[in-house]
Design a protein around this motif. Sequence first.
Motif, PDB file in Angstrom:
ATOM      1  N   PHE A   1       0.841  -1.239  -0.063  1.00  0.00           N
ATOM      2  CA  PHE A   1      -0.048  -0.095   0.014  1.00  0.00           C
ATOM      3  C   PHE A   1       0.719   1.339   0.003  1.00  0.00           C
TER       4      PHE A   1
ATOM      5  N   LYS B   1      -4.013   5.394  -5.220  1.00  0.00           N
ATOM      6  CA  LYS B   1      -4.944   5.342  -4.317  1.00  0.00           C
ATOM      7  C   LYS B   1      -6.111   6.311  -4.435  1.00  0.00           C
TER       8      LYS B   1
ATOM      9  N   PRO C   1      -6.566   1.521  -1.698  1.00  0.00           N
ATOM     10  CA  PRO C   1      -5.590   1.335  -3.100  1.00  0.00           C
ATOM     11  C   PRO C   1      -6.521   0.945  -4.225  1.00  0.00           C
TER      12      PRO C   1
END
Length: 387
Positions: free
Chosen positions: A284, A290, A299
């Motif tokens: 992430f 994102k 995400p």
Amino acid sequence: MGENKECSSMVDNCEEVPTKEVIEFRPPLYKQRYFFVKNLVQQHKPKKVADLGFGDATLIWMLKYHHCIEHLVGVDTYAGSTSQWEISNLSPSVGDYLVPRDLDLTITLYRGSAVQKDSRLVGFDLMTCIELIEHLDSEDLAKFPEVVFGYYSPRIIIISTPNSEFNPLFPASTFRHLDHKFEWNRIQFQTWASDVANLYNYSVEFTGVGCPPAGAEHVGYCTQIGVFQKNEAKATESCISTPEEHVYETVFTTAYPSLQEKKNLLLVLSAEVLRASNSMRLRFIVDPKKKKVNGRLVPEDSCVPRYGLIVTDAQRAQIESSPKPYCVGKKFYVPLERLITFPKVNRLVDSVERLRSLLSEALKLNRDQSALQVDLHDHYSRTMLSY
């Protein structure tokens, strides 16, 4: 008793004598007998196993690695104070605590005779008598069937004994051990075994280990083996209450850590959950794609680790289809519904409810306890982002 091994005997050492060609067994004959037992354990998956005449406990040591076994017992007349070998090889190691077994395992060694009745051995799944009966005198041999087949009444019994027809192939055609009271040919053993099986409602199959050399196939195996299985139609009739009789003396006992103990399950589960969440957290952090959804940073891709995750295509698809992890402020959250799709986590718990119940005692969950909460950045990720 106590003759599970013959590694120091004429048969297994195969000492060379000029007058006859040496017969060499590979692997050694005692190992072939043990491997036979191991293969049968692998096939039938017994939970409770007893070895009568355990000798140096090598067979018990080999069997402890079968995870189906939960109760492993050895009985031997000559069992004395526990040797350093038995302590070190039968006791749990550091690795057993780091990676606990799925099921409990207790190992107990008793001093006692195979012709004594002890209620702690009643109703086992498997009982082995490896190179035992030939050490019994006529009186004890007469008692043996009633005690082992009648009183103990295990589901499966393995009995091995020397095949005397093989003896002329050895340099000295006498008994293979000074303590042997007899050595039977195949007809003698099979007659005795069949009579016992019929009397106590067992079936029996005959085989052996230690193949004869070329040209001597007619003598049969060096070690003859009878595998007895209790007839199912009669099995329930023997399940009656047995009065407590404890005549054996305990000389050694130990218990292995397992996932049946909550503290061990919590440690292993927490480690797997943190490993999975950490891999998603790092993915992430480095993934620039994102988006904001209801105040959460989510995400755009599946956030499934690219490396280090050993799963099938179907398992990966299941992870990818589960709820995605997300970030709020400096906290990173992994939904429990996603965590349980990881195979190593799912092996430990079978439901989200069970996962939530356990993790709530060991790790931080979000307010509604639907997700694991960890810090988004740690020292490693901060260092990684500084480069």
